[in-house]
Scaffold this motif. Sequence first.
Motif, PDB file in Angstrom:
ATOM      1  N   ALA A 118     -32.470   4.004 -57.700  1.00  0.00           N
ATOM      2  CA  ALA A 118     -32.001   3.024 -56.716  1.00  0.00           C
ATOM      3  C   ALA A 118     -30.843   3.595 -55.899  1.00  0.00           C
ATOM      4  CB  ALA A 118     -31.573   1.734 -57.410  1.00  0.00           C
ATOM      5  N   ASP A 119     -29.987   4.369 -56.543  1.00  0.00           N
ATOM      6  CA  ASP A 119     -28.866   4.988 -55.844  1.00  0.00           C
ATOM      7  C   ASP A 119     -29.359   6.037 -54.850  1.00  0.00           C
ATOM      8  OD1 ASP A 119     -25.956   5.082 -55.600  1.00  0.00           O
ATOM      9  OD2 ASP A 119     -26.136   7.120 -56.384  1.00  0.00           O
ATOM     10  N   ARG A 120     -30.313   6.855 -55.265  1.00  0.00           N
ATOM     11  CA  ARG A 120     -30.873   7.873 -54.355  1.00  0.00           C
ATOM     12  C   ARG A 120     -31.534   7.230 -53.141  1.00  0.00           C
ATOM     13  NH1 ARG A 120     -33.499  10.753 -58.770  1.00  0.00           N
ATOM     14  NH2 ARG A 120     -35.426  10.125 -57.780  1.00  0.00           N
ATOM     15  N   LEU A 121     -32.176   6.085 -53.345  1.00  0.00           N
ATOM     16  CA  LEU A 121     -32.840   5.376 -52.246  1.00  0.00           C
ATOM     17  C   LEU A 121     -31.902   4.403 -51.527  1.00  0.00           C
ATOM     18  CD1 LEU A 121     -36.303   4.672 -53.928  1.00  0.00           C
ATOM     19  CD2 LEU A 121     -35.697   6.522 -52.348  1.00  0.00           C
ATOM     20  N   LYS A 122     -30.642   4.356 -51.980  1.00  0.00           N
ATOM     21  CA  LYS A 122     -29.589   3.526 -51.365  1.00  0.00           C
ATOM     22  C   LYS A 122     -29.973   2.052 -51.273  1.00  0.00           C
ATOM     23  CE  LYS A 122     -27.495   7.228 -48.654  1.00  0.00           C
ATOM     24  NZ  LYS A 122     -28.251   8.428 -48.893  1.00  0.00           N
ATOM     25  N   VAL A 123     -30.511   1.522 -52.349  1.00  0.00           N
ATOM     26  CA  VAL A 123     -30.935   0.118 -52.379  1.00  0.00           C
ATOM     27  C   VAL A 123     -29.706  -0.778 -52.497  1.00  0.00           C
ATOM     28  CG1 VAL A 123     -32.322  -1.608 -53.578  1.00  0.00           C
ATOM     29  CG2 VAL A 123     -33.124   0.758 -53.445  1.00  0.00           C
ATOM     30  N   LYS A 124     -29.521  -1.620 -51.482  1.00  0.00           N
ATOM     31  CA  LYS A 124     -28.373  -2.530 -51.476  1.00  0.00           C
ATOM     32  C   LYS A 124     -28.432  -3.458 -52.681  1.00  0.00           C
ATOM     33  CE  LYS A 124     -27.999  -2.629 -46.459  1.00  0.00           C
ATOM     34  NZ  LYS A 124     -28.118  -3.467 -45.252  1.00  0.00           N
ATOM     35  N   GLY A 125     -27.307  -3.598 -53.343  1.00  0.00           N
ATOM     36  CA  GLY A 125     -27.239  -4.453 -54.516  1.00  0.00           C
ATOM     37  C   GLY A 125     -27.491  -3.711 -55.814  1.00  0.00           C
ATOM     38  N   LEU A 126     -28.019  -2.501 -55.725  1.00  0.00           N
ATOM     39  CA  LEU A 126     -28.266  -1.680 -56.913  1.00  0.00           C
ATOM     40  C   LEU A 126     -27.543  -0.334 -56.840  1.00  0.00           C
ATOM     41  CD1 LEU A 126     -32.103  -2.182 -57.499  1.00  0.00           C
ATOM     42  CD2 LEU A 126     -30.219  -3.228 -58.758  1.00  0.00           C
ATOM     43  N   ALA A 127     -27.357   0.181 -55.623  1.00  0.00           N
ATOM     44  CA  ALA A 127     -26.742   1.488 -55.448  1.00  0.00           C
ATOM     45  C   ALA A 127     -25.233   1.350 -55.359  1.00  0.00           C
ATOM     46  CB  ALA A 127     -27.278   2.145 -54.177  1.00  0.00           C
ATOM     47  N   GLU A 128     -24.546   2.349 -55.880  1.00  0.00           N
ATOM     48  CA  GLU A 128     -23.088   2.360 -55.770  1.00  0.00           C
ATOM     49  C   GLU A 128     -22.704   2.899 -54.407  1.00  0.00           C
ATOM     50  OE1 GLU A 128     -20.853   4.245 -58.820  1.00  0.00           O
ATOM     51  OE2 GLU A 128     -21.983   3.295 -60.410  1.00  0.00           O
ATOM     52  N   THR A 129     -21.684   2.294 -53.821  1.00  0.00           N
ATOM     53  CA  THR A 129     -21.128   2.804 -52.585  1.00  0.00           C
ATOM     54  C   THR A 129     -19.729   3.327 -52.897  1.00  0.00           C
ATOM     55  OG1 THR A 129     -20.206   0.645 -52.021  1.00  0.00           O
ATOM     56  CG2 THR A 129     -22.408   1.159 -51.165  1.00  0.00           C
ATOM     57  N   PRO A 130     -19.211   4.224 -52.094  1.00  0.00           N
ATOM     58  CA  PRO A 130     -17.891   4.780 -52.401  1.00  0.00           C
ATOM     59  C   PRO A 130     -16.809   3.721 -52.593  1.00  0.00           C
ATOM     60  CG  PRO A 130     -18.920   6.035 -50.657  1.00  0.00           C
ATOM     61  CD  PRO A 130     -19.808   4.862 -50.927  1.00  0.00           C
ATOM     62  N   SER A 131     -16.861   2.610 -51.853  1.00  0.00           N
ATOM     63  CA  SER A 131     -15.857   1.570 -51.999  1.00  0.00           C
ATOM     64  C   SER A 131     -16.018   0.758 -53.279  1.00  0.00           C
ATOM     65  CB  SER A 131     -15.897   0.625 -50.789  1.00  0.00           C
ATOM     66  OG  SER A 131     -17.145  -0.025 -50.724  1.00  0.00           O
ATOM     67  N   SER A 132     -17.185   0.836 -53.903  1.00  0.00           N
ATOM     68  CA  SER A 132     -17.408   0.043 -55.112  1.00  0.00           C
ATOM     69  C   SER A 132     -17.215   0.841 -56.398  1.00  0.00           C
ATOM     70  CB  SER A 132     -18.806  -0.571 -55.107  1.00  0.00           C
ATOM     71  OG  SER A 132     -19.783   0.436 -55.257  1.00  0.00           O
ATOM     72  N   ILE A 133     -16.979   2.145 -56.270  1.00  0.00           N
ATOM     73  CA  ILE A 133     -16.791   2.980 -57.454  1.00  0.00           C
ATOM     74  C   ILE A 133     -15.368   2.770 -57.971  1.00  0.00           C
ATOM     75  CG2 ILE A 133     -16.686   5.341 -58.344  1.00  0.00           C
ATOM     76  CD1 ILE A 133     -18.803   6.079 -56.238  1.00  0.00           C
ATOM     77  N   LYS A 134     -15.259   2.439 -59.234  1.00  0.00           N
ATOM     78  CA  LYS A 134     -13.954   2.219 -59.851  1.00  0.00           C
ATOM     79  C   LYS A 134     -13.630   3.416 -60.729  1.00  0.00           C
ATOM     80  CE  LYS A 134     -14.422  -2.755 -59.997  1.00  0.00           C
ATOM     81  NZ  LYS A 134     -14.495  -3.932 -60.829  1.00  0.00           N
ATOM     82  N   ARG A 135     -12.423   3.855 -60.625  1.00  0.00           N
ATOM     83  CA  ARG A 135     -11.978   4.974 -61.460  1.00  0.00           C
ATOM     84  C   ARG A 135     -11.236   4.428 -62.656  1.00  0.00           C
ATOM     85  NH1 ARG A 135     -12.306   9.977 -58.613  1.00  0.00           N
ATOM     86  NH2 ARG A 135     -12.796   9.569 -56.441  1.00  0.00           N
TER      87      ARG A 135
END
Length: 137
Positions: A118-135
């Motif tokens: 899902a991330d490779r296909l950039k599926v909204k709601g399933l893929a991580e975006t840079p702003s949603s990645i928590k460190r």
Amino acid sequence: MNNSAISKEINGFIISVQNSPSKRCGTTQHVFVFKLKSHWHALEVTLACEGQTCKAHKMVLSACSPYFKALLEENPSKHPIIILKDVSYIHLQAILEFMYAGEVNVSQEQLPAFLKTADRLKVKGLAETPSSIKREG
């Protein structure tokens, strides 16, 4: 609890706006439901992987994935065939189910691989975006 719906036909699509109580917080949410009046003729895209195929709508793929949107815009064709390398057919079916239904059940053991696809296909709601990645740290 009052459920109301407004439906309108636009270009062969029936668009319903439903007001329904949210199960999570008890507030009213607007749910947009797209139904195709004659859906079989409108399945314009063929997705292929692992020697099997699925059909989908350009509108749905484009709305749910910037990857598919860019691909379809860059390669305009009435009935494109998209061959997906290194994508499991089971994951593709689950991703399409998520795109159309807004939810999908995936087994615990399949979840990491499914989310990677899902991330490779950039599926909204399933893929991580840079702003949603928590460190964590």
